[in-house]
Every structure is written in C-alpha cells, then in structure tokens.
Design an enzyme around this catalytic site. Structure first.
Site, mmCIF file in Angstrom:
data_model
loop_
_atom_site.group_PDB
_atom_site.id
_atom_site.type_symbol
_atom_site.label_atom_id
_atom_site.label_comp_id
_atom_site.label_asym_id
_atom_site.label_seq_id
_atom_site.Cartn_x
_atom_site.Cartn_y
_atom_site.Cartn_z
ATOM 1 N N LEU A 17 0.827 -1.212 0.000
ATOM 2 C CA LEU A 17 0.000 0.000 0.000
ATOM 3 C C LEU A 17 0.854 1.252 0.000
ATOM 4 O O LEU A 17 0.554 2.223 -0.701
ATOM 5 C CB LEU A 17 -0.911 0.004 1.234
ATOM 6 C CG LEU A 17 -1.885 -1.145 1.428
ATOM 7 C CD1 LEU A 17 -2.673 -0.956 2.719
ATOM 8 C CD2 LEU A 17 -2.834 -1.264 0.249
ATOM 9 N N ASP A 36 10.582 3.515 5.713
ATOM 10 C CA ASP A 36 10.458 2.074 5.915
ATOM 11 C C ASP A 36 11.725 1.588 6.606
ATOM 12 O O ASP A 36 12.689 2.356 6.773
ATOM 13 C CB ASP A 36 10.248 1.347 4.580
ATOM 14 C CG ASP A 36 9.308 0.141 4.717
ATOM 15 O OD1 ASP A 36 9.479 -0.612 5.696
ATOM 16 O OD2 ASP A 36 8.419 -0.034 3.865
ATOM 17 N N TYR A 159 -3.733 -7.875 16.268
ATOM 18 C CA TYR A 159 -3.904 -7.047 15.067
ATOM 19 C C TYR A 159 -5.186 -6.230 15.134
ATOM 20 O O TYR A 159 -5.182 -5.023 14.884
ATOM 21 C CB TYR A 159 -3.918 -7.957 13.835
ATOM 22 C CG TYR A 159 -3.968 -7.225 12.520
ATOM 23 C CD1 TYR A 159 -2.868 -6.511 12.060
ATOM 24 C CD2 TYR A 159 -5.110 -7.260 11.726
ATOM 25 C CE1 TYR A 159 -2.900 -5.843 10.842
ATOM 26 C CE2 TYR A 159 -5.153 -6.609 10.502
ATOM 27 C CZ TYR A 159 -4.041 -5.897 10.070
ATOM 28 O OH TYR A 159 -4.096 -5.236 8.867
ATOM 29 N N LYS A 163 -5.597 -2.101 15.169
ATOM 30 C CA LYS A 163 -6.345 -1.399 14.127
ATOM 31 C C LYS A 163 -7.606 -0.741 14.688
ATOM 32 O O LYS A 163 -8.031 0.328 14.227
ATOM 33 C CB LYS A 163 -6.698 -2.373 12.994
ATOM 34 C CG LYS A 163 -5.482 -2.888 12.243
ATOM 35 C CD LYS A 163 -4.653 -1.759 11.644
ATOM 36 C CE LYS A 163 -3.528 -2.277 10.769
ATOM 37 N NZ LYS A 163 -2.757 -1.176 10.129
ATOM 38 N N THR A 194 -1.192 -7.655 -1.554
ATOM 39 C CA THR A 194 0.073 -7.093 -1.086
ATOM 40 C C THR A 194 1.114 -8.204 -1.012
ATOM 41 O O THR A 194 0.789 -9.387 -1.181
ATOM 42 C CB THR A 194 -0.094 -6.455 0.307
ATOM 43 O OG1 THR A 194 -0.488 -7.482 1.238
ATOM 44 C CG2 THR A 194 -1.149 -5.366 0.286
#
Length: 253
Positions: A17, A36, A159, A163, A194
C-alpha cells in the site's frame, strides 16, 4: 488540498500500500519521503519523485529526523502524511501451546498503533508551522486501519486491537488538529493484493476473492492510493473512517 509542489510522507513506503501511494503522490506532483525499515528501503525500486528514508516508526528520534528532512524544503511544504507501516502476525489468546505471547501482542500494538500516533504527532507539529492556504488548510493525515478493526477473526486479537485503536484515534485526532487546519482520515482496507499474500497459493487467493460481495476479487494497492488522493483532494472529508472492502464482512475464521 493540492498535491503539486508539496512534500509528503508515506510510511511503509517501500512495498504494498505504501509503495503504491508514494508513487501516486509523486505522479501527482508531490515530493515523497517513503519511510520504511532499512532492508526494505534498500530493496525498494527507484521511483522518480520518491526518496526512501530508513526509519523505524516506533522510534521517536528516527521519525523526528525523517519529518525534519521532509519539512526542510521551504518551496515544498509538508502537507500530506500517510501511515501504511504495519505488521500482522496471528496468534490465539489461548492455544495448544499456551497463551498469546505478551511480547508479540505488545510489539503489534507498538508498531501499528503507537507507530501511527508517533508519525502523526511529529508530522502535525511540522505541518502546523507552515503557512495555510487560502482556505486555512495546512495538511492532511491519512492513517490505515483494517476491516479487522470491526470483524476480527480467530487469531487476530493483537492485530484487531491495534487497528481498532486507529479507528478510535481518528475523530479525536481530527478534533485536536482542526485548529491548525489539519484534517485526519482513516482508510480500513479489506483484503488487498500485497506482498503478504504473494506467498499463498492461487487457490487460496481465489477463495478469499470469492468471499467479497462485489467486485469478486481482491483489492489492489493502486486502489488504496487512488482513495488517498481522493481524500487529499476532498477538503470536507475529516474525522471519518472509510472501509475499502467491496462490502466484505469477515467470518470468524
């Protein structure tokens, strides 16, 4: 908000993304600083208008240095920040080998939620110091949640928590930063093609795609990037989460 002749930060910008978003912003006239981890930056292909900056989003010092770099050109003020950096390991709260590793839970929240907050806060400080446009706008922050924030599956406790935190952060962040002319939005993607999905079989990916009501396929990183550009250009979008999921609602497993 215009993207020509501005600077932008994209975290997780070396792949997936983030890479698609960095390329789209650069193509629209922005100078993009793609943050990154060092190995990811070293392996990322060169893209015109995109500068890869090795940065750990959980490190305040490293993020501050990257923000200063992105905000250093007076002719290209920092206006756009997109947080895509994240990890998604899976583990049940209680499994055959015992309880969920506490250190793993902490790491997921640290990278996904705390990292997003660190980038937003430090970037907002730099954006707030810029001159506003004719409408009083200074910048736009786009964070990345997930449909797992709403429909967390078995094994996604860490996770989904991270989120869900990003979803809950959206409105108060937008209200906090409104006085500086900074909008805050969040995208909650569904299943996107991805690098994480590149290791699974075509049969498995086809099964995932079949569960999407319409269109019957996985989302593409370029579609996420397209939505980022739409948010940046739509001045009245603020304090909201947009699901980009083809009407998908995840099953328990």
């Amino acid at each position: 908000m215009q993207t020509a002749d501005i600077s932008a930060i994209v975290t997780g910008g070396a792949s997936g993304l983030g890479a698609a978003t960095a390329a789209a912003l650069a193509d629209s006239g922005a100078r993009v600083y793609a943050l990154d981890l060092p190995d990811a930056c070293a392996a990322a292909p060169a893209v015109e208008g995109v500068e890869h900056v090795p940065t750990d989003v959980t490190s305040e010092a490293e993020v501050r240095a990257a923000v200063q770099r992105a905000a250093g050109d007076p002719d290209r003020p920092l206006r756009v920040v997109v947080s895509c950096a994240g990890i998604g390991p899976s583990q049940r709260i209680l499994g055959r080998k015992g309880t969920h590793a506490i250190d793993l839970y902490r790491k997921v929240v640290e990278v996904n939620l705390v990292g997003t907050f660190v980038v937003m806060a430090l970037a907002a400080e730099a954006i707030a110091a810029t001159e506003p446009d004719a409408d009083g706008q200074r910048g736009v922050v786009v964070n990345t949640a997930s449909v797992a924030a709403y429909d967390g599956q078995v094994g996604q406790a860490a996770y989904s928590s991270s989120k869900g935190g990003i979803v809950g952060l959206t409105l108060p962040a937008a209200r906090d930063l409104a006085q500086y002319g900074i909008r805050v939005m969040t995208i909650a993607p569904g299943i996107v093609e991805t690098p994480m999905l590149a290791t699974v079989s075509e049969e498995f990916r086809a099964g995932l795609a079949a569960g999407v009501p319409f269109p019957h396929r996985l989302a593409r990183p370029e579609e996420y990037a397209q939505l980022v550009l739409a948010i940046v250009g739509h001045d009245y979008l603020n304090g909201e989460v947009i699901r980009m999921d083809g009407a998908l609602r995840m099953a328990p497993r």
